[in-house]
Enzyme design. Structure first.
Site, PDB file in Angstrom:
ATOM      1  N   SER A  43       0.830  -0.885  -0.012  1.00  0.00           N
ATOM      2  CA  SER A  43      -0.130   0.022  -0.011  1.00  0.00           C
ATOM      3  C   SER A  43       1.002   1.125   0.151  1.00  0.00           C
ATOM      4  O   SER A  43       2.077   1.236   0.474  1.00  0.00           O
ATOM      5  CB  SER A  43      -0.748   0.038   1.264  1.00  0.00           C
TER       6      SER A  43
ATOM      7  N   LEU B  39       3.079   4.309   0.279  1.00  0.00           N
ATOM      8  CA  LEU B  39       4.302   4.623  -0.375  1.00  0.00           C
ATOM      9  C   LEU B  39       5.349   3.480  -0.561  1.00  0.00           C
ATOM     10  O   LEU B  39       6.069   3.666  -1.649  1.00  0.00           O
ATOM     11  CB  LEU B  39       5.097   5.419   1.064  1.00  0.00           C
TER      12      LEU B  39
ATOM     13  N   ASP C  96       3.938  -7.780   3.399  1.00  0.00           N
ATOM     14  CA  ASP C  96       3.169  -7.008   3.990  1.00  0.00           C
ATOM     15  C   ASP C  96       2.179  -8.000   4.896  1.00  0.00           C
ATOM     16  O   ASP C  96       2.080  -9.088   4.658  1.00  0.00           O
ATOM     17  CB  ASP C  96       2.368  -6.169   2.980  1.00  0.00           C
TER      18      ASP C  96
ATOM     19  N   ASP D 138       4.310 -10.303   9.108  1.00  0.00           N
ATOM     20  CA  ASP D 138       4.002  -9.192  10.044  1.00  0.00           C
ATOM     21  C   ASP D 138       5.395  -8.937  10.765  1.00  0.00           C
ATOM     22  O   ASP D 138       5.816  -9.803  11.528  1.00  0.00           O
ATOM     23  CB  ASP D 138       3.025 -10.131  11.497  1.00  0.00           C
TER      24      ASP D 138
ATOM     25  N   TYR E 261       3.783   8.124  17.774  1.00  0.00           N
ATOM     26  CA  TYR E 261       4.382   8.133  16.560  1.00  0.00           C
ATOM     27  C   TYR E 261       5.563   8.710  16.374  1.00  0.00           C
ATOM     28  O   TYR E 261       6.619   8.381  15.689  1.00  0.00           O
ATOM     29  CB  TYR E 261       3.280   8.791  15.604  1.00  0.00           C
TER      30      TYR E 261
ATOM     31  N   LYS F   3       9.274   7.632  14.848  1.00  0.00           N
ATOM     32  CA  LYS F   3       9.980   8.111  13.718  1.00  0.00           C
ATOM     33  C   LYS F   3      10.989   8.765  14.086  1.00  0.00           C
ATOM     34  O   LYS F   3      12.080   9.128  13.419  1.00  0.00           O
ATOM     35  CB  LYS F   3       8.853   8.969  12.950  1.00  0.00           C
TER      36      LYS F   3
ATOM     37  N   PHE G 295       1.500  12.742   2.780  1.00  0.00           N
ATOM     38  CA  PHE G 295       1.321  12.221   1.503  1.00  0.00           C
ATOM     39  C   PHE G 295      -0.022  11.406   1.334  1.00  0.00           C
ATOM     40  O   PHE G 295      -0.403  10.899   2.400  1.00  0.00           O
ATOM     41  CB  PHE G 295       2.702  11.098   1.086  1.00  0.00           C
TER      42      PHE G 295
HETATM   43  N1  LIG Z   1       1.331   9.019   4.162  1.00  0.00           N
HETATM   44  C1  LIG Z   1       1.881   9.933   4.801  1.00  0.00           C
HETATM   45  O1  LIG Z   1       1.568  10.979   4.923  1.00  0.00           O
HETATM   46  C2  LIG Z   1       3.171   9.654   5.631  1.00  0.00           C
HETATM   47  C3  LIG Z   1       3.927  10.749   6.272  1.00  0.00           C
HETATM   48  C4  LIG Z   1       5.134  10.440   6.943  1.00  0.00           C
HETATM   49  C5  LIG Z   1       5.575   9.130   7.041  1.00  0.00           C
HETATM   50  N2  LIG Z   1       4.920   7.906   6.653  1.00  0.00           N
HETATM   51  C6  LIG Z   1       5.317   6.623   7.010  1.00  0.00           C
HETATM   52  O2  LIG Z   1       5.481   6.023   5.484  1.00  0.00           O
HETATM   53  C7  LIG Z   1       5.113   4.576   5.945  1.00  0.00           C
HETATM   54  C8  LIG Z   1       4.186   4.032   4.941  1.00  0.00           C
HETATM   55  O3  LIG Z   1       2.877   4.639   5.163  1.00  0.00           O
HETATM   56  P1  LIG Z   1       1.822   4.793   4.170  1.00  0.00           P
HETATM   57  O4  LIG Z   1       1.282   6.382   4.004  1.00  0.00           O
HETATM   58  O5  LIG Z   1       2.262   4.273   2.774  1.00  0.00           O
HETATM   59  O6  LIG Z   1       0.757   3.845   4.796  1.00  0.00           O
HETATM   60  P2  LIG Z   1      -0.239   2.677   4.259  1.00  0.00           P
HETATM   61  O7  LIG Z   1      -1.164   2.543   5.363  1.00  0.00           O
HETATM   62  O8  LIG Z   1      -0.849   3.189   2.895  1.00  0.00           O
HETATM   63  O9  LIG Z   1       0.881   1.491   4.246  1.00  0.00           O
HETATM   64  C9  LIG Z   1       1.514   0.947   5.069  1.00  0.00           C
HETATM   65  C10 LIG Z   1       1.455  -0.694   5.136  1.00  0.00           C
HETATM   66  O10 LIG Z   1       2.104  -1.158   6.106  1.00  0.00           O
HETATM   67  C11 LIG Z   1       1.468  -2.394   6.346  1.00  0.00           C
HETATM   68  N3  LIG Z   1       1.849  -2.849   7.793  1.00  0.00           N
HETATM   69  C12 LIG Z   1       1.275  -2.064   8.985  1.00  0.00           C
HETATM   70  N4  LIG Z   1       1.403  -3.056   9.793  1.00  0.00           N
HETATM   71  C13 LIG Z   1       2.308  -4.055   9.255  1.00  0.00           C
HETATM   72  C14 LIG Z   1       2.849  -5.093  10.158  1.00  0.00           C
HETATM   73  N5  LIG Z   1       2.705  -5.299  11.602  1.00  0.00           N
HETATM   74  N6  LIG Z   1       3.669  -6.073   9.392  1.00  0.00           N
HETATM   75  C15 LIG Z   1       3.870  -5.819   7.931  1.00  0.00           C
HETATM   76  N7  LIG Z   1       3.184  -4.910   7.173  1.00  0.00           N
HETATM   77  C16 LIG Z   1       2.481  -3.848   8.091  1.00  0.00           C
HETATM   78  C17 LIG Z   1      -0.172  -2.199   5.857  1.00  0.00           C
HETATM   79  O11 LIG Z   1      -0.682  -3.187   5.568  1.00  0.00           O
HETATM   80  C18 LIG Z   1       0.319  -1.375   4.878  1.00  0.00           C
HETATM   81  O12 LIG Z   1       0.420  -1.924   3.655  1.00  0.00           O
HETATM   82  C19 LIG Z   1       4.908   4.387   7.351  1.00  0.00           C
HETATM   83  O13 LIG Z   1       6.044   4.193   7.990  1.00  0.00           O
HETATM   84  C20 LIG Z   1       4.071   5.832   7.591  1.00  0.00           C
HETATM   85  O14 LIG Z   1       4.504   6.041   9.159  1.00  0.00           O
HETATM   86  C21 LIG Z   1       3.795   8.149   5.949  1.00  0.00           C
END
Ligand SMILES: NC(=O)c1ccc[n+]([C@@H]2O[C@H](COP(=O)([O-])OP(=O)(O)OC[C@H]3O[C@@H](n4cnc5c(N)ncnc54)[C@H](O)[C@@H]3O)[C@@H](O)[C@H]2O)c1
Length: 263
Positions: free
Chosen positions: A15, A17, A36, A60, A168, A172, A201
């Site tokens: 999913s 990023l 994932d 996981d 969070y 981070k 994002f």
């Molecule tokens: N989207 C934003 O604005 C943003 C900003 C800053 C940082 N981030 C970071 O970017 C990363 C990706 O986030 P995203 O926005 O794509 O979110 P998202 O929810 O679209 O994707 C996260 C993915 O992580 C997987 N996941 C969650 N728990 C898990 C586990 N225990 N084991 C394996 N997989 C697991 C989920 O199934 C999902 O596919 C994260 O670390 C998030 O903190 C996102």
């Protein structure tokens, strides 16, 4: 490190990023193992790109054994294709906002804190830790003898965390601070470490934000005044992989935005 002909292991790759990174890597002749929790989305992505270039491994990241089996599967696939591991991208992560003290004076639960730390920090380190013995024994490439790259995902919350982001931001911030010592541990093996810290994002994670929160964030955006798109994140991951001088650094990717205290 050239992307073409190399395999990248991407946690959270089903999913947002992580998914965008996989699409970008595969469009450049690379291979990607998707690790994932979300099997349906992971398999859909494999079908979209083609099984030749991607494989899904249900994983996981909070379970060491689950990572071990996904790493074993990924390395068996690498052996089959002959496309050596070029790096790992740790994008699995969760937000789970909660104020440390709510309006009824209840402190937040430690199990919620542990949940966030276990996925975002322990899960990140555990995956990297389990892949490193393999990465450190790959044949070095290029004039500099490079072996690979670790790309971790922090967040602007590491620097300007908002109300409700204690857990969070702690997770981070940990990723941002461990970037340099990890770089120093791995430089002797020709493995680089780059951490990216995106702001807002568009992804499944941010789709849960209320319209009010979105509008308020939009007001503090500089330029461009919109959320980042996953492919723009993937673009910087690609640059991190390809540019050997990027190492031991935390790069903000935020269009100049600083997260506000009040929404
Ligand atoms: N989207 C934003 O604005 C943003 C900003 C800053 C940082 N981030 C970071 O970017 C990363 C990706 O986030 P995203 O926005 O794509 O979110 P998202 O929810 O679209 O994707 C996260 C993915 O992580 C997987 N996941 C969650 N728990 C898990 C586990 N225990 N084991 C394996 N997989 C697991 C989920 O199934 C999902 O596919 C994260 O670390 C998030 O903190 C996102």
């Amino acid at each position: 490190m050239k992307i073409q002909g190399r395999t990248f292991i991407v946690s959270g790759g089903a999913s947002g990023l992580g998914r965008a990174c996989i699409l970008d890597i595969c469009s450049r002749g690379g291979y990607a193992a998707i690790l994932d929790l979300h099997a349906e989305a992971g398999n859909e992505l494999v079908n979209e790109i083609g099984r030749g270039k991607t494989r899904f491994f249900e994983c996981d990241v909070t379970e060491t054994e689950s990572i071990a089996s996904a790493v074993k599967g990924s390395l068996a696939w690498v052996k089959e294709t002959g496309m050596e591991v070029g790096g790992v991208i740790t994008a699995a992560g969760v937000g789970n906002p909660a104020k440390i003290l709510d309006r009824h004076l209840n402190p937040f639960s430690l199990s919620d804190f542990d949940f966030v730390m276990n996925i975002n920090v322990r899960g990140t380190i555990d995956l990297i830790r389990q892949l490193l013995p393999h990465m450190a024994q790959t044949t070095p490439v290029g004039e500099d003898g490079e072996r690979g790259i670790v790309v971790m995902v922090s967040s602007s919350a590491a620097f300007d965390g908002q109300p409700g982001q204690v857990s969070y931001a702690a997770s981070k911030g940990a990723i941002a601070s461990l970037t340099l010592p990890m770089t120093r541990d791995l430089s002797r093996y020709g493995i680089r470490v780059v951490t990216l810290a995106p702001s807002m994002f568009d992804s499944r994670m941010t789709s849960m934000l209320s319209e009010k929160a979105r509008a308020s964030l939009k007001r503090v955006m500089e330029f461009p005044p919109r959320p980042g798109q996953p492919h723009e994140f993937a673009q910087l991951v690609t640059q991190s992989i390809e540019n050997i001088m990027l190492n031991g650094v935390v790069l903000r990717l935020d269009g100049g935005m600083r997260m506000p205290s009040k929404m």
